[in-house]
Design a protein around this motif. Structure first.
Motif, PDB file in Angstrom:
ATOM      1  N   ASP A  26      23.810  57.370  18.623  1.00  0.00           N
ATOM      2  CA  ASP A  26      24.592  57.695  17.431  1.00  0.00           C
ATOM      3  C   ASP A  26      24.404  56.672  16.310  1.00  0.00           C
ATOM      4  O   ASP A  26      25.116  56.705  15.308  1.00  0.00           O
ATOM      5  N   ALA A  27      23.426  55.765  16.467  1.00  0.00           N
ATOM      6  CA  ALA A  27      23.101  54.809  15.412  1.00  0.00           C
ATOM      7  C   ALA A  27      21.694  54.274  15.642  1.00  0.00           C
ATOM      8  O   ALA A  27      21.166  54.345  16.760  1.00  0.00           O
ATOM      9  N   GLY A  28      21.082  53.759  14.578  1.00  0.00           N
ATOM     10  CA  GLY A  28      19.751  53.177  14.689  1.00  0.00           C
ATOM     11  C   GLY A  28      18.651  54.146  14.303  1.00  0.00           C
ATOM     12  O   GLY A  28      18.913  55.282  13.867  1.00  0.00           O
ATOM     13  N   VAL A  29      17.402  53.704  14.457  1.00  0.00           N
ATOM     14  CA  VAL A  29      16.228  54.496  14.094  1.00  0.00           C
ATOM     15  C   VAL A  29      15.438  54.836  15.351  1.00  0.00           C
ATOM     16  O   VAL A  29      15.045  53.947  16.113  1.00  0.00           O
ATOM     17  N   THR A 154      26.245  62.918   6.906  1.00  0.00           N
ATOM     18  CA  THR A 154      26.286  63.194   8.340  1.00  0.00           C
ATOM     19  C   THR A 154      25.938  61.928   9.111  1.00  0.00           C
ATOM     20  O   THR A 154      25.223  61.059   8.610  1.00  0.00           O
ATOM     21  N   ARG A 155      26.426  61.843  10.336  1.00  0.00           N
ATOM     22  CA  ARG A 155      26.059  60.687  11.165  1.00  0.00           C
ATOM     23  C   ARG A 155      24.592  60.764  11.563  1.00  0.00           C
ATOM     24  O   ARG A 155      23.903  59.741  11.646  1.00  0.00           O
ATOM     25  N   TYR A 156      24.086  61.980  11.807  1.00  0.00           N
ATOM     26  CA  TYR A 156      22.722  62.157  12.301  1.00  0.00           C
ATOM     27  C   TYR A 156      21.848  62.704  11.184  1.00  0.00           C
ATOM     28  O   TYR A 156      22.175  63.718  10.560  1.00  0.00           O
ATOM     29  N   VAL A 157      20.718  62.035  10.943  1.00  0.00           N
ATOM     30  CA  VAL A 157      19.766  62.448   9.911  1.00  0.00           C
ATOM     31  C   VAL A 157      18.407  62.624  10.580  1.00  0.00           C
ATOM     32  O   VAL A 157      17.842  61.666  11.125  1.00  0.00           O
ATOM     33  N   LEU A 181      19.257  52.411   5.548  1.00  0.00           N
ATOM     34  CA  LEU A 181      20.280  53.449   5.672  1.00  0.00           C
ATOM     35  C   LEU A 181      20.939  53.403   7.045  1.00  0.00           C
ATOM     36  O   LEU A 181      22.162  53.514   7.179  1.00  0.00           O
ATOM     37  N   ALA A 182      20.141  53.219   8.087  1.00  0.00           N
ATOM     38  CA  ALA A 182      20.689  53.109   9.438  1.00  0.00           C
ATOM     39  C   ALA A 182      21.545  51.856   9.581  1.00  0.00           C
ATOM     40  O   ALA A 182      22.635  51.893  10.168  1.00  0.00           O
ATOM     41  N   ASP A 183      21.070  50.747   9.032  1.00  0.00           N
ATOM     42  CA  ASP A 183      21.777  49.477   9.192  1.00  0.00           C
ATOM     43  C   ASP A 183      23.053  49.409   8.354  1.00  0.00           C
ATOM     44  O   ASP A 183      24.096  48.957   8.826  1.00  0.00           O
ATOM     45  N   SER A 188      22.420  57.479  12.580  1.00  0.00           N
ATOM     46  CA  SER A 188      21.325  57.687  13.514  1.00  0.00           C
ATOM     47  C   SER A 188      20.212  58.428  12.787  1.00  0.00           C
ATOM     48  O   SER A 188      20.379  59.583  12.391  1.00  0.00           O
ATOM     49  N   ILE A 189      19.099  57.756  12.586  1.00  0.00           N
ATOM     50  CA  ILE A 189      17.933  58.332  11.918  1.00  0.00           C
ATOM     51  C   ILE A 189      16.915  58.703  12.990  1.00  0.00           C
ATOM     52  O   ILE A 189      16.470  57.842  13.761  1.00  0.00           O
TER      53      ILE A 189
END
Length: 252
Positions: A26-29, A154-157, A181-183, A188-189
């Motif tokens: 749910d976060a990060g690349v 959105t949380r997820y891209v 953008l993630a940081d 979550s990218i």
């Protein structure tokens, strides 16, 4: 978290995605790599419900993607497809405003205007916002589309080959923007990439596909080695350490 379970897609008896079960954070690349035809874009399209699955399921934070209302999915997950066409006369600001459609249905609220303003500023598009999208360079245009999904909030891209047709300076600029953008926003990218070195330098995790299945999954340092890359691409590789990043060179 995005989770897929036994996700499968077949075209004309050819299995393109084969019983893929994976959890995306749910976060990060996260970068999805692999040769043409590996199933990368098809997997992303099923996660975002652009394509139906022949079997299996997808859930976004527990919400069943294939059965939930489209508006609910669009508030949780945004996607930038490989080919994005816009009417030539539309301005950059109008492009970014499209990102608010799941929230406003075309009637922008004060919150919508604020989100659009923030996305334009974040992607450094202020001087271009009243220009036609067709007047921008490839890198500027891609930043405008990223601003659109940022405004969607959105949380997820999900991004399918966002570096397509970009030269190295513009591709590097896009990757830096996505990393930031993630940081900065805790998003979550998830992106499909052909350039494995960009995946190595800017990602927290690499998912590698071959023939419709996941063949490697882990931190860049665990995937970016010659043996693993040779299994994925059927080519010879040499991998070096450059300023702490794993960089690959490939051969015939």
């Amino acid at each position: 978290m995005i989770t897929t379970s036994d996700l499968t897609k077949t075209y004309d008896k050819t299995v393109v995605v084969d019983n893929v079960s994976v959890s995306l954070p749910d976060a990060g690349v996260t970068s999805v790599i692999g040769a043409n035809g590996a199933g990368k874009s098809t997997l992303l399209s099923m996660i975002s419900r652009i394509l139906d699955a022949d079997a299996g399921s997808v859930a976004v934070d527990g919400l069943d993607v294939f059965n939930a209302p489209s508006r609910e999915i669009a508030k949780r997950l945004s996607i930038l497809r490989q080919e994005t066409h816009m009417t030539a006369r539309i301005t950059v600001r109008e492009v970014v405003e499209f990102g608010r459609y799941p929230h406003s249905r075309g009637r922008l609220t004060e919150e919508c205007v604020q989100k659009v303003d923030e996305a334009i500023a974040y992607c450094d598009l202020g001087e271009f916002e009243q220009r036609g999208i067709h007047e921008l360079s490839g890198g500027q245009r891609q930043r405008a589309f990223i601003a659109m999904v940022l405004a969607q909030d959105t949380r997820y891209v999900l991004l399918d080959e966002p570096l397509n047709n970009l030269d190295m300076p513009h591709a590097t600029g896009v990757m830096k923007l996505l990393r930031r953008l993630a940081d900065d926003h805790g998003k979550s990218i998830v992106l499909v990439l052909h350039d494995i070195n960009y995946a190595s330098v800017y990602s927290d995790r690499i998912v590698a596909m071959k023939d419709g299945v996941i063949t490697a999954d882990g931190a860049p340092e665990s995937v970016m080695n010659a043996d693993t890359l040779e299994r994925i691409y059927d080519m010879r590789f040499s991998v070096i350490d450059l300023d702490g990043d794993k960089i690959a060179a490939y051969f015939r």
